[in-house]
Design a protein around this motif. Structure first.
Motif, PDB file in Angstrom:
ATOM      1  N   TYR A   1      -5.381   2.203   7.665  1.00 56.34           N
ATOM      2  CA  TYR A   1      -4.629   1.080   8.211  1.00 56.34           C
ATOM      3  C   TYR A   1      -5.498   0.186   9.088  1.00 56.34           C
TER       4      TYR A   1
ATOM      5  N   TYR B   1       0.840  -1.211   0.000  1.00 56.82           N
ATOM      6  CA  TYR B   1       0.000   0.000   0.000  1.00 56.82           C
ATOM      7  C   TYR B   1       0.868   1.251   0.000  1.00 56.82           C
ATOM      8  N   LYS B   2       1.871   1.264   0.857  1.00 62.50           N
ATOM      9  CA  LYS B   2       2.726   2.448   0.976  1.00 62.50           C
ATOM     10  C   LYS B   2       3.501   2.709  -0.316  1.00 62.50           C
TER      11      LYS B   2
ATOM     12  N   PHE C   1       0.226   2.946  -3.451  1.00 64.15           N
ATOM     13  CA  PHE C   1      -1.051   3.656  -3.439  1.00 64.15           C
ATOM     14  C   PHE C   1      -1.122   4.824  -2.466  1.00 64.15           C
TER      15      PHE C   1
ATOM     16  N   LEU D   1      -7.188  -1.946   6.580  1.00 67.13           N
ATOM     17  CA  LEU D   1      -6.179  -2.853   6.053  1.00 67.13           C
ATOM     18  C   LEU D   1      -5.926  -3.991   7.036  1.00 67.13           C
TER      19      LEU D   1
END
Length: 110
Positions: free
Chosen positions: A63, A46-47, A50, A66
């Protein structure tokens, strides 16, 4: 559960999940380690791919969801190559970032 059943389950597990379950001292700690792997790799993907700069509260919400989603992914990671796929995705995104940084450094600012 019979001994034959556990051997059948062990043969159907994905590679990294099988490795984690063989190396950990008990099954509950192996489950937590597998969940940690899935969550950390998903957060890294993700980091790298996106994430944008957003407010800390919005980051916390993202998060949190997530984390909840990785609970489901952990159940799938027993028999499907979820961890392996996340590793490949992270490697592809790392290569992309490095190449983009190199391209940016080579081009002088006009």
């Amino acid at each position: 559960m019979k001994v034959g059943d556990s051997e059948l389950v062990a043969t159907k597990m994905s590679g990294i999940a099988k490795f984690v379950y063989e190396t950990m001292p008990n099954f509950s700690s192996a489950g937590y380690v597998l969940f940690a792997l899935v969550f950390l790799l998903a957060a890294l993907v993700y980091k790298l791919g996106f994430a944008r700069k957003i407010k800390p509260l919005q980051n916390l919400v993202i998060y949190t969801f997530l984390f909840i989603g990785c609970l489901v992914l952990t159940f799938l990671a027993f028999f499907l190559p979820i961890v392996e796929g996340l590793i490949v995705a992270a490697l592809i995104l790392i290569i992309y970032r490095v190449r983009r940084l190199n391209e940016h450094q080579k081009d002088p600012v006009a």
